[in-house]
Enzyme design. Structure first.
Site, short mmCIF file in Angstrom:
data_model
loop_
_atom_site.label_atom_id
_atom_site.label_comp_id
_atom_site.label_asym_id
_atom_site.label_seq_id
_atom_site.Cartn_x
_atom_site.Cartn_y
_atom_site.Cartn_z
N SER A 106 1.16 7.95 -8.04
CA SER A 106 0.03 7.15 -7.57
C SER A 106 -1.04 8.10 -7.07
CB SER A 106 0.46 6.20 -6.45
OG SER A 106 1.33 5.22 -6.94
N LYS A 183 -3.37 0.16 -9.55
CA LYS A 183 -2.40 0.52 -8.52
C LYS A 183 -3.07 0.58 -7.14
CE LYS A 183 1.28 1.76 -6.37
NZ LYS A 183 2.10 2.94 -6.62
N LYS A 251 -2.01 7.72 2.15
CA LYS A 251 -2.68 8.38 1.03
C LYS A 251 -3.29 7.35 0.09
CE LYS A 251 -0.31 9.20 -2.42
NZ LYS A 251 0.06 8.52 -3.70
#
Length: 307
Positions: A106, A183, A251
């Site tokens: 990701s 995502k 993140k």
């Protein structure tokens, strides 16, 4: 799940780079589906686990990828993707011509686009897909992940049986980087949902309601969600063993807020939850599961006294 090997077709050999919480069970599911999987990671115990489950450990990226038809990377963040794929001793430097590279990490859409451009410039006829996943550790173990893919249709079609061995919902979302954009949206929804569930748990407990009964009835109505189904035991037991760490969700919230700013999309609720995730991390809870957002609500509500 049917085994593709039962058709008698020759399955592509796979190199798997990154055997963490998600990567290990995903690689193992490919072994179960009949694929030859060679794996590399930095932790010896993860390599030993792969060997116990029928895979082949490799001491380096070069060793892992040199005979692979497909290389899959599953590492924590952009810096690791760039090092593993683009570095001097990385994937592109050592793969055979015609190899398909699938990055399931990701990361930012921009990094996925950079990887695709670097692969094209290598003059090895490399095919590239970005294919991040959603479903957490449980989804990885059960092979029911949602896989959002960016890249070319023909490349997607060629490796879809591999995706089908890992997930239940597999969709090509657009060109390079599109999988990462979807995502990012996924991580926004998940974080907001976990925060809402955490607030509801504290509200219910402080109101004296039976939490088991309340969560069961909520799960059966419009408030029900995969997040509630997967995380309600974490909330009830205060079990925050990491399935997906706060550090990683922090993140990801940075990715989605930056990407939204770039396209001019307002994320008023998302920005608040991003700050709450960052606050929890700053309080030392970054290594816990993202359901530990409950701890932040408890602190704000005066029901948690940390030692």
């Amino acid at each position: 799940m049917s085994n593709p090997a039962s058709t008698g077709a020759q399955l592509p050999s796979i190199a798997w780079i990154g055997l963490g919480i998600m990567g290990s069970p995903m690689a193992e599911n490919l072994v179960k589906a009949g694929y030859r999987v060679t794996g590399h990671t930095l932790e010896q115990d993860k390599l030993d686990r792969l060997a116990r489950n029928g895979g082949t450990p490799a001491a380096s990226i070069a060793e892992a990828v040199r005979e692979a038809d497909v290389v899959i990377t599953m590492v924590p963040a952009d810096a690791q993707v760039k090092a593993v794929i683009l570095g001097e001793d990385g994937v592109i430097a050592h793969v055979r011509p015609g190899t398909t590279l699938i990055d399931m990490s990701s990361i930012t859409p921009q990094t996925s686009e950079t990887v695709a451009a670097a692969a094209a410039a290598a003059d090895k006829d490399l095919k590239v897909l970005d294919a991040p996943v959603s479903g957490g550790e449980a989804g990885a173990i059960e092979a029911v992940l949602s896989i959002m893919v960016g890249g070319e249709q023909a490349d997607f079609d060629r490796v879809k049986p591999i995706f089908d061995a890992l997930g239940r919902t597999v969709i090509l979302c657009g060109p390079h980087g599109a999988g990462q954009t979807v995502k990012a949206a996924n991580q926004l929804i998940v974080a907001v949902n976990i925060q809402a569930c955490a607030e509801a748990v504290v509200f219910l407990e402080k109101s004296g309601v039976d939490l088991d009964a309340a969560l069961d009835v909520l799960a059966g109505g419009l408030a029900g969600s995969t997040v509630l189904d997967r995380k309600k035991d974490n909330f009830k037991k205060r079990d925050f063993k990491p399935g997906f760490r706060i550090d990683l969700h922090h993140k990801d919230m940075g990715i989605v807020t930056d990407a939204a700013r770039n396209v001019g999309a307002a994320l008023p609720v998302g920005a608040v939850v991003a700050n709450l995730v960052a606050s929890l991390r700053a309080q030392g809870d970054g290594g816990l599961d993202h359901s530990a957002l409950l701890r932040g609500v408890e602190r704000l509500s005066g029901t948690r006294v940390d030692a």
